[in-house]
Design an enzyme around this catalytic site. Structure first.
Site, mmCIF file in Angstrom:
data_model
loop_
_atom_site.group_PDB
_atom_site.id
_atom_site.type_symbol
_atom_site.label_atom_id
_atom_site.label_comp_id
_atom_site.label_asym_id
_atom_site.label_seq_id
_atom_site.Cartn_x
_atom_site.Cartn_y
_atom_site.Cartn_z
ATOM 1 N N LYS A 218 50.486 67.715 42.644
ATOM 2 C CA LYS A 218 50.865 68.830 41.777
ATOM 3 C C LYS A 218 50.509 68.491 40.328
ATOM 4 O O LYS A 218 50.586 67.332 39.904
ATOM 5 C CB LYS A 218 52.366 69.096 41.918
ATOM 6 C CG LYS A 218 52.881 70.338 41.211
ATOM 7 C CD LYS A 218 54.386 70.485 41.453
ATOM 8 C CE LYS A 218 54.972 71.668 40.722
ATOM 9 N NZ LYS A 218 56.448 71.757 40.899
ATOM 10 N N SER A 294 57.851 76.122 42.325
ATOM 11 C CA SER A 294 56.649 76.086 41.502
ATOM 12 C C SER A 294 55.495 75.307 42.127
ATOM 13 O O SER A 294 54.373 75.347 41.627
ATOM 14 C CB SER A 294 56.980 75.466 40.134
ATOM 15 O OG SER A 294 57.471 74.147 40.279
ATOM 16 N N GLY A 315 62.790 70.747 41.202
ATOM 17 C CA GLY A 315 63.887 70.786 40.237
ATOM 18 C C GLY A 315 64.780 71.987 40.428
ATOM 19 O O GLY A 315 65.908 72.027 39.947
ATOM 20 N N GLY A 316 64.255 73.012 41.124
ATOM 21 C CA GLY A 316 65.023 74.215 41.442
ATOM 22 C C GLY A 316 64.511 74.800 42.743
ATOM 23 O O GLY A 316 64.221 75.981 42.833
ATOM 24 N N GLY A 317 64.370 73.940 43.742
ATOM 25 C CA GLY A 317 63.807 74.365 45.015
ATOM 26 C C GLY A 317 62.298 74.417 45.027
ATOM 27 O O GLY A 317 61.691 74.974 45.941
ATOM 28 N N SER A 318 61.662 73.790 44.042
ATOM 29 C CA SER A 318 60.223 73.975 43.836
ATOM 30 C C SER A 318 59.339 73.352 44.901
ATOM 31 O O SER A 318 58.142 73.611 44.928
ATOM 32 C CB SER A 318 59.818 73.435 42.456
ATOM 33 O OG SER A 318 60.323 74.262 41.444
#
Length: 620
Positions: A218, A294, A315-318
């Site tokens: 990534k 993301s 970090g938020g389900g990424s």
């Protein structure tokens, strides 16, 4: 508030502020679930551009952010309520018992040794099943061990497969619509890496089972000599990549082949994968749908068959969101289990570098290559020893039979279409009927407060990292939806942040209480399947917090509390879009989580469909 306990708050005597009941005194049995009612406009094109202008206006911006936050009860929760708990600024875990049926690996050993150790406890590999009768089997992705067998037996070479990868990347970049999975790609460098791997196999000396395995990284993780842009148009101008991130360096020691830097939602500040800078990655199961984000490019690459493994950040389900929407496995480890040095947001308290793979087995192998806490985290987080599940043990079925899985039924079914939760429920029933494990009803209070605390935590930490560039005049170089997020994040105060950390401690308490009754918590991974890409969003981006809330509904505990979690594909909806089941484990219990995830995957293999856009790099 949605998901809140009616017993968790009350008026303080003689004053107006609300006060939360001390967490130990909350009557969890009296909690009643309320679906969240998030309010925010859906914006694309001119309306998004106009909204960003208003949000960034010195006069109107504070008023708009104030209204948005008030509509979603944020001031009431964070500024008008007395929270009796002290703040928890990063996940703090109580000491954990040793997991059953596991083998210590040794975190300080060389990555190759750790991977080799993990390999010893996987079910035996039978190439005749995977190769001779492959056409008769349901759709199956090639696994790492399939590539290793093909290389070592002379069926093919890394150099031959590299040409298939190059052809696939070029073909899909030229498709209409294009499928821009990679931001940086260098075919000559890929050939050089593959040639070196091919020579090692010819000499009978591959570095590990991962030698010759194609891996995408990534674009927020350093992979020398490639630039790291975070999917922006400028970040590589101010961020010089001088060496690999630690997780990348560990993979390189195992002989993997890096195919380039994968596309992503700009700076990770979104969960759809929309990116006007480089084009929006598209879902291989339906090209008019988002991949989720993301880690959009990593998920699309693995789902489409162009690589076996990708490394993203969660970090938020990424990692889990795009994995679920694209029908693959996404494995987020406990916060602090993996050294984050060399990742753009390595100073945050919610993010973990994590593998996206086509199978649980591959997630396990890659996990043991990249795992290993940084020295500071070993002191502060006190991680339990690194362990591998012994899937060959005669006790494996008995261990699975003793498992208790927690399910908060009302929350579990709070999805856009009941087909999602029913498919996940069927997978759990199949697991229980096969092995004899049990489903236990649990209650998790203050879920909406958890969402608020997470958005303030990740938002404040992201804004802190980006603020110098934001203030230095780079603001207009960000995409419009990134600017919307940063305008909101910049409005959070120190009071908001500290209050969110107090809530983090409360939510940790509730989850640790649940783990006294159960071994894992099960949810659908996402509250909806892959959303459609509005054509108007391709050029200028999109802001849709309601869709984002559906995608993030079940994943936040993994980030705010740092708990390990995995998504496993368990079926498809009526439109053929993948559905993922999420399992959340106790802190540091990755080995047990992988054991149960492997069992779920095996039971649901026949329910996986071949993506409509797929490239078989091993047989091309």
């Amino acid at each position: 508030m949605g998901g809140s306990s009616s017993t968790g708050r009350g008026k303080t005597k003689g004053s107006s502020p609300l006060a939360m009941t001390p967490v130990e005194e909350v009557d969890i049995s009296a909690v009643r679930y309320k679906p969240p009612t998030l309010q925010a406009p859906h914006l694309t094109g001119f309306s998004l551009r106009a909204f960003v202008w208003l949000m960034e206006s010195p006069l109107l911006g504070p008023l708009i952010t104030s209204v948005l936050k008030s509509q979603n009860n944020m001031p009431q929760t964070l500024q008008q309520t007395v929270i009796p708990e002290r703040p928890m600024y990063y996940p703090e875990y109580p000491p954990q018992d040793t997991e059953p049926g596991v083998v210590l690996v040794g975190e300080d050993r060389h990555p190759v040794e750790r991977v080799h150790e993990a390999l010893q406890y996987l079910p035996s590999y039978d190439p005749s099943v995977r190769w001779a009768t492959e056409e008769k089997l349901p759709f199956l992705y090639w696994k790492i061990r399939d590539f290793a067998h093909a290389y070592s037996s002379g069926i093919t070479t890394p150099s031959v497969v590299a040409e298939h990868v190059i052809a696939g990347v070029e073909e899909w970049n030229n498709k209409k619509p294009p499928m821009p999975m990679l931001i940086y790609f260098n075919a000559d460098d890929l050939r050089r890496q593959a040639e070196a791997s091919t020579k090692r196999f010819e000499q009978g000396n591959p570095m590990s089972i991962l030698d010759g395995i194609f891996v995408a990284i990534k674009d927020d993780i350093d992979c020398f000599p490639y630039p790291t842009k975070g999917a922006t148009t400028f970040f590589d101008q101010i961020h010089t990549v001088e060496k690999d991130a630690v997780c990348v360096a560990r993979l390189r020691k195992c002989g993997v082949i890096f195919i380039g830097k994968a596309n992503m939602h700009e700076l990770g500040l979104g969960v759809t994968g929309n990116n006007p800078n480089y084009g929006t990655a598209r879902n291989p199961h339906s090209v008019d749908r988002y991949t989720g984000g993301s880690s959009s490019g990593p998920a699309a690459l693995v789902s489409s068959g162009l690589c076996s493994v990708a490394i993203g950040t969660d970090g938020g389900g990424s990692v889990r969101i795009p994995s679920a929407l694209c029908g693959i496995v996404g494995f987020k480890t406990t916060y602090g289990r993996t050294d984050m040095t060399g990742v753009l947001c390595d100073s945050g308290t919610v993010e973990v570098a994590s593998p996206l793979t086509s199978s649980v087995e591959d997630a396990m192998l890659v996990y043991f290559a990249i795992a290993g806490s940084r020295p500071m985290d070993k002191l502060t987080l006190r991680p339990s020893p690194l362990c591998v599940p012994n899937l060959l043990s005669p006790d494996n079925s008995n261990i699975l039979g003793s498992v208790k899985i927690g399910k908060y039924t009302e929350w579990f079914h709070d999805v856009s279409d009941r087909e999602i939760s029913s498919t996940c429920e069927d997978a759990l029933k199949l697991l229980c009927n096969t092995f004899g494990c049990q489903i236990e009803e649990i209650i998790l209070p203050e879920l909406e407060e958890m969402r608020t605390a997470h958005v303030v935590s990740i938002g404040s930490e992201s804004f802190c990292d980006l603020n110098p560039h934001y203030k230095a005049g780079r603001r207009t170089e960000f995409t419009l939806d990134t600017r919307t997020s940063l305008a909101l994040f910049g409005s959070f105060s120190s009071t908001d942040y500290v209050a969110s950390q107090c809530i983090r401690r409360r939510i940790m308490h509730y989850h640790m209480e649940a783990f006294k009754k159960v071994d894992f918590i099960a949810t659908p991974t996402t509250g909806m399947t892959a959303p459609k890409i509005p054509p108007s969003a391709l050029k200028s981006g999109e802001s849709d917090y309601v869709v984002s809330a559906y995608l993030m509904r079940f994943i936040i505990a993994g980030n705010l509390l740092g708990l390990p979690a995995i998504t496993v594909p368990v079926g498809h909806d009526k439109q053929g879009l993948p559905i993922g089941l999420q399992l959340i484990g106790r802190p540091w219990d990755e080995a047990s989580l992988l054991r149960v995830a492997s069992a779920v995957e095996e039971l649901c293999l026949k329910k996986r469909n071949r993506p409509s856009t797929f490239y078989d790099i091993l047989k091309a």
